[in-house]
Structure formats: structure tokens, C-alpha cells
Design a protein around this motif. Structure first.
Motif, PDB file in Angstrom:
ATOM      1  N   THR A 149     -38.336  65.209  88.073  1.00 31.06           N
ATOM      2  CA  THR A 149     -36.998  65.477  88.582  1.00 31.06           C
ATOM      3  C   THR A 149     -36.089  65.856  87.422  1.00 31.06           C
ATOM      4  O   THR A 149     -36.190  65.299  86.329  1.00 31.06           O
ATOM      5  CB  THR A 149     -36.409  64.257  89.322  1.00 31.06           C
ATOM      6  N   PRO A 150     -35.191  66.798  87.650  1.00 34.32           N
ATOM      7  CA  PRO A 150     -34.300  67.217  86.561  1.00 34.32           C
ATOM      8  C   PRO A 150     -33.380  66.075  86.125  1.00 34.32           C
ATOM      9  O   PRO A 150     -32.898  65.309  86.946  1.00 34.32           O
ATOM     10  CB  PRO A 150     -33.485  68.349  87.177  1.00 34.32           C
ATOM     11  N   SER A 151     -33.192  65.986  84.838  1.00 32.13           N
ATOM     12  CA  SER A 151     -32.283  64.995  84.267  1.00 32.13           C
ATOM     13  C   SER A 151     -31.712  65.574  82.989  1.00 32.13           C
ATOM     14  O   SER A 151     -32.424  66.203  82.207  1.00 32.13           O
ATOM     15  CB  SER A 151     -33.025  63.698  83.959  1.00 32.13           C
ATOM     16  N   ARG A 152     -30.430  65.343  82.774  1.00 36.74           N
ATOM     17  CA  ARG A 152     -29.836  65.876  81.545  1.00 36.74           C
ATOM     18  C   ARG A 152     -30.417  65.204  80.312  1.00 36.74           C
ATOM     19  O   ARG A 152     -30.395  65.761  79.235  1.00 36.74           O
ATOM     20  CB  ARG A 152     -28.328  65.752  81.589  1.00 36.74           C
ATOM     21  N   PHE A 153     -30.959  64.002  80.463  1.00 33.22           N
ATOM     22  CA  PHE A 153     -31.520  63.304  79.306  1.00 33.22           C
ATOM     23  C   PHE A 153     -32.928  63.767  78.962  1.00 33.22           C
ATOM     24  O   PHE A 153     -33.560  63.220  78.076  1.00 33.22           O
ATOM     25  CB  PHE A 153     -31.474  61.793  79.529  1.00 33.22           C
ATOM     26  N   ARG A 154     -33.415  64.793  79.648  1.00 30.62           N
ATOM     27  CA  ARG A 154     -34.680  65.424  79.266  1.00 30.62           C
ATOM     28  C   ARG A 154     -34.425  66.465  78.171  1.00 30.62           C
ATOM     29  O   ARG A 154     -35.346  66.966  77.569  1.00 30.62           O
ATOM     30  CB  ARG A 154     -35.343  66.106  80.459  1.00 30.62           C
ATOM     31  N   GLN A 155     -33.153  66.743  77.931  1.00 29.42           N
ATOM     32  CA  GLN A 155     -32.761  67.702  76.898  1.00 29.42           C
ATOM     33  C   GLN A 155     -32.370  66.937  75.633  1.00 29.42           C
ATOM     34  O   GLN A 155     -31.827  65.846  75.693  1.00 29.42           O
ATOM     35  CB  GLN A 155     -31.594  68.570  77.377  1.00 29.42           C
ATOM     36  N   GLN A 156     -32.618  67.557  74.495  1.00 27.63           N
ATOM     37  CA  GLN A 156     -32.408  66.888  73.208  1.00 27.63           C
ATOM     38  C   GLN A 156     -30.937  66.553  72.935  1.00 27.63           C
ATOM     39  O   GLN A 156     -30.627  65.449  72.486  1.00 27.63           O
ATOM     40  CB  GLN A 156     -32.958  67.761  72.087  1.00 27.63           C
ATOM     41  N   ARG A 157     -30.039  67.467  73.214  1.00 26.36           N
ATOM     42  CA  ARG A 157     -28.629  67.236  72.875  1.00 26.36           C
ATOM     43  C   ARG A 157     -28.035  66.022  73.605  1.00 26.36           C
ATOM     44  O   ARG A 157     -27.411  65.162  72.958  1.00 26.36           O
ATOM     45  CB  ARG A 157     -27.820  68.500  73.148  1.00 26.36           C
ATOM     46  N   PRO A 158     -28.194  65.880  74.934  1.00 24.35           N
ATOM     47  CA  PRO A 158     -27.669  64.671  75.595  1.00 24.35           C
ATOM     48  C   PRO A 158     -28.334  63.386  75.108  1.00 24.35           C
ATOM     49  O   PRO A 158     -27.680  62.350  75.004  1.00 24.35           O
ATOM     50  CB  PRO A 158     -27.958  64.920  77.073  1.00 24.35           C
ATOM     51  N   ARG A 159     -29.625  63.468  74.776  1.00 21.63           N
ATOM     52  CA  ARG A 159     -30.297  62.275  74.239  1.00 21.63           C
ATOM     53  C   ARG A 159     -29.699  61.899  72.892  1.00 21.63           C
ATOM     54  O   ARG A 159     -29.483  60.717  72.604  1.00 21.63           O
ATOM     55  CB  ARG A 159     -31.802  62.525  74.081  1.00 21.63           C
TER      56      ARG A 159
END
Length: 183
Positions: free
Chosen positions: A29-39
């Protein structure tokens, strides 16, 4: 029946269940925390909250300091849980639930995390402990500072892994594992 038991198996030292890790690793499922910048932003927020924990005892009003300290503790627990899910529990999963790339990324994260932790502990012993004895920090701050150090030890591997992992592809048909971990 035995398959249900193996799904619910708890890895006590790691603090995860087999089902929890497998569900997290297979979740698409899409999640913004799958991207490096939000993490990375999550890591920075956790760093600020942890640093604030070392500054709270300097507040003169003891009652306010205690309430703020408790709020920061709750915030860091929430950030810890969010960071664990953002890295798909890779930082806490046992080897048998991970592939070779994930094991390597996790082990590298632990290496860097505990190098940083060693440095923070040495600074804590050289600066903070004498500061308590000399009255810079109140004697009642000892527990708050030590709890902050324990929370740092718990969250640091997930923080390092969250910082180092590259962004996941947004298209599920693309390969799910990157070829290298970013520096």
C-alpha cells in the motif's frame, strides 16, 4: 493449526512476531514513509525530541519539567513505533525472516547505530554525569537523562536504517529491492 502458531511466533529478543514482519515486508500500500525524504524528516524529528529530553531538566519549574518530560517520552515511543513500521521492521526482524540484502542493510545500520551510541554514552559519562554532581542539572534529572539514553539505544538502529534506505519504487511492478544503500 501449527501454521497459525508459526505466524504468531514471537521473537522475544527482537520484539516482533513472524506475522508482523511478513505482513510489513509484503505490504504494497502506498505510504509517504516509503520514500527517503519523509523518512529522513521523521529521523530529524526523533533527533530533536531526544535532544529536547536532555534539555528539559534545565527548566526551573519542576512540575512543568516533569510533565514535559513525560510528553517527550510518549512522543519518542510513538516515533519509535512509526520508524519501525517505516523501515518495515527490518531493523528488528531476525535473520530467518529477511533476505540477504535486508540482513546486510540491517547489520550495517546496527554497526553505525552503535558507533554513534558509543560516542553519545562517552559524552554522557564525561559531560552529563559530572554536570548532575556539580548542580548544573538537578539531582531529580538523573532518571530523565538515563531514560533518554535508553530510548536512544532502542531507536537508533531504526533511525540509521530509515536514513540510509533509498526510496521504494512507487510502481509495484518495479523491483522492490534497491541495489545499494545510500550513504
Amino acid at each position: 493449526m501449527s501454521q497459525d502458531k508459526s505466524k504468531k511466533r514471537i521473537f522475544w529478543l527482537e520484539g516482533v512476531t513472524r506475522g508482523e514482519v511478513e505482513k510489513s515486508l509484503s505490504d504494497r500500500t502506498p505510504s509517504r514513509f516509503r520514500q527517503q525524504r519523509p523518512r529522513r524528516m521523521l529521523v530529524l524529528v526523533a533527533s530533536v525530541v531526544l535532544a529536547a529530553n536532555w534539555l528539559v531538566p534545565l527548566i526551573a519549574q519542576h512540575k512543568f519539567s516533569t510533565y514535559l518530560s513525560f510528553a517527550l517520552l510518549l512522543a519518542i515511543i510513538g516515533l519509535y513505533l512509526k520508524l519501525r513500521s517505516a523501515v518495515r521492521h527490518v531493523s528488528d526482524a531476525p535473520d530467518e525472516l529477511l533476505d540477504e540484502w535486508q540482513i546486510g542493510a540491517r547489520n550495517t545500520a546496527y554497526l553505525w547505530a552503535y558507533r554513534w551510541l558509543a560516542m553519545v554514552v562517552v559524552l554522557h559519562l564525561i559531560i552529563v554525569i559530572p554536570a548532575i554532581g556539580e548542580g548544573f542539572y538537578p539531582e531529580s534529572a538523573r532518571n530523565t537523562l538515563h531514560i533518554g539514553l535508553v530510548m536512544l539505544a532502542a531507536i537508533l538502529p531504526a533511525m540509521v536504517l530509515a536514513w540510509r534506505l533509498p526510496s521504494e519504487p512507487s510502481d509495484p511492478s518495479e523491483p522492490s529491492e534497491p541495489s545499494e544503500v545510500s550513504e
